[in-house]
Design an enzyme around this catalytic site. Structure first.
Site: not given
Ligand code: MEV
Length: 309
Positions: A84-90, A130, A80
């Site tokens: 805070g689960l690193g979507s932009s880094a991924a 991240d 999502p």
């Protein structure tokens, strides 16, 4: 055509303090973003004309890793956004990976460096936590000193971050997503302002740095009770830095007494919390009853990898 995927992550200890050069531990999770790149007549993202405003991370990734003809980029996400689960880094890591793998094989360090530049351009101030975790996978310890398990060093201005592989024992975490989207950049700027003007905030940053190193020892000892206590302390310190949110508080409270410890993870201001437990179903139910979206995650996922195009 090339296709790459990269995992999301959560920060176990040390978010925000890591931006000031303190250590942090982040763990890759079994939720990924897959990005594919193919030649096209114009720059496109998910079927739309690419714009810097709407596709900030992907445009910045193209600036860092591509000077060829137009490409169409498509992303499929299991993470999502703003959680805070690193979507932009991924998205940055998988996009840079897919762009570079058109020419070379996959080089996690090179991808991590370029993806970090992408986050700096889009977010302003950032740490490489991240992006390095998404590129390397497994667990990552970021520290100002070079320690065992060293992978690579990232420098920006006067800051130096040494990135290390960190072994993660088999642990069960439940993530509780508040559903509130919070931008990392403004929260990092808010903490920066507080730290500039307040001794208490500087002491909180220092204490977070210390507790991360205690966390490394507790991970090595597989001491879940100690990890839980440190998570709770880290959560309280982050609240003191002004990055908490009432919705996060109600999810953390709902888990209290049902888990070893719980804390917000990532930038805060909404986003997600994590709880360490041996019994994920009741914790997940408690999060859902308190209005959150619960995800039981597997930790220590593989880093950036090529997918069959
Ligand atoms: C965001 O996931 C983590 C922060 O520490 C920012 C960063 O390290 O770039 C808040």
């Amino acid at each position: 055509m090339s296709k790459c995927s990269a995992p999301g992550k959560f920060i176990l200890f040390g978010e925000h303090a890591v931006v000031f050069g303190k250590p942090a531990i982040a763990i890759a999770i079994d939720r990924r973003i897959t990005t594919s790149v193919r030649r096209a007549d114009e720059f496109m993202v998910n079927g739309y004309m690419m714009t810097r405003r709407h596709h900030a991370y992907i445009s910045a990734a193209l600036d860092q890793a591509w000077n060829g003809p137009p490409v169409a980029i498509d992303t499929v996400s299991e993470i999502p956004p703003g959680s805070g689960l690193g979507s932009s880094a991924a998205v940055s890591v998988s996009c840079v990976g897919a762009l570079l793998s058109e020419k070379n094989g996959l080089d996690a360090e090179r991808i991590a460096r370029k993806a970090f530049e992408v986050e700096c351009v889009v977010q302003g101030r950032a740490s490489p936590t991240d992006t390095s975790t998404s590129a390397h996978g497994h667990g990552v310890l970021v520290s100002p000193e070079r320690l065992d398990g060293f992978l690579w060093k990232v420098e920006k201005g006067e800051r130096v971050w040494n990135i290390h592989h960190c072994d993660i024992p088999e642990l069960t975490f439940v993530v509780g997503h508040t559903g509130i989207h919070a931008g990392t950049g403004p929260l990092v700027a808010k903490v920066n302002e507080l730290v500039d003007g307040s001794g208490d905030a500087r002491r909180a940053i220092d204490r977070i740095g210390e507790l991360v190193l205690e966390g490394v020892e507790s991970l090595r000892a597989r001491d879940k009770a100690a990890l839980g206590r440190l998570m709770t302390e880290n959560h309280d310190l982050l609240n003191g830095l002004g990055v908490g949110h009432p919705a996060l508080e109600s999810l953390v409270e709902a888990c209290t007494g049902r888990c070893y410890g719980a804390k917000m993870t990532g930038a805060g201001g909404g986003g997600s919390m994590i709880a360490l437990t041996d019994d994920p179903v009741p914790v997940s139910d408690a999060i859902t009853s308190a209005g959150g979206h619960a995800i039981i995650v597997k930790v220590g996922a593989e880093g950036v990898r090529a997918e069959n195009a």
